[in-house]
Enzyme design. Structure first.
Site, PDB file in Angstrom:
ATOM      1  N   HIS A  74      20.465 -16.467   9.006  1.00  0.00           N
ATOM      2  CA  HIS A  74      21.839 -16.580   9.502  1.00  0.00           C
ATOM      3  C   HIS A  74      22.091 -15.776  10.777  1.00  0.00           C
ATOM      4  O   HIS A  74      21.522 -14.715  10.985  1.00  0.00           O
ATOM      5  CB  HIS A  74      22.822 -16.133   8.413  1.00  0.00           C
TER       6      HIS A  74
ATOM      7  N   HIS B 188       8.635 -20.056  20.833  1.00  0.00           N
ATOM      8  CA  HIS B 188       7.793 -20.669  19.812  1.00  0.00           C
ATOM      9  C   HIS B 188       7.782 -19.726  18.613  1.00  0.00           C
ATOM     10  O   HIS B 188       7.336 -18.587  18.724  1.00  0.00           O
ATOM     11  CB  HIS B 188       6.383 -20.872  20.332  1.00  0.00           C
TER      12      HIS B 188
END
Length: 143
Positions: A65, A74
């Site tokens: 979150h 990446h």
């Protein structure tokens, strides 16, 4: 998968890329995924996180979150980015690495596979281990 190559390639493309999210990935409400990003199988993107343009969230990676993941990042297979973390442009998070809550990873930084990041990482740094420790800092032009 090379962030620098992807960065240079996108400069030459004349149209906007779409978003690809594997059907076995989980994307919670309130997540924003920008153009050109790929979210692979079993990846989890939790509420109110943002994934920047032209990034990769690899197989089984978790972004918890309220995270902000910048462009050209990446996130390797099985990596975990805990809540409220910030990942700078072009950063590479290695397979099975863990970024603890509230940590900031600098632009074009590299986090080694399996590393556990307990404190903020500076721009262009390479860190490895548990706990993660710096082994090198590249020049800005090296990306």
């Amino acid at each position: 998968g090379d962030n620098k190559v992807r960065f240079e390639l996108i400069k030459t493309i004349k149209h906007q890329l779409g978003v690809i999210i594997h059907h076995n990935a989980y994307v919670a409400n309130g997540v924003k995924v920008e153009n050109g990003t790929v979210v692979l199988a079993r990846a989890i993107l939790q509420s109110d996180s943002k994934i920047g343009q032209n990034s990769i969230v690899n197989t089984g990676a978790i972004v918890e979150h309220d995270c902000i993941v910048d462009d050209f990042v990446h996130i390797g297979p099985g990596a975990v980015v805990c809540g409220n973390a910030n990942i700078g442009i072009g950063a590479f998070i290695g397979a099975n690495a863990t970024i603890l809550p509230g940590i900031s990873i600098g632009k074009w930084a590299t986090i080694g596979a399996g590393s556990v990041v307990l404190k903020d990482v500076e721009d262009y740094s390479i860190v490895v281990g548990n706990p993660a420790r710096g082994i090198k800092k590249r020049n800005a032009g090296e990306k």
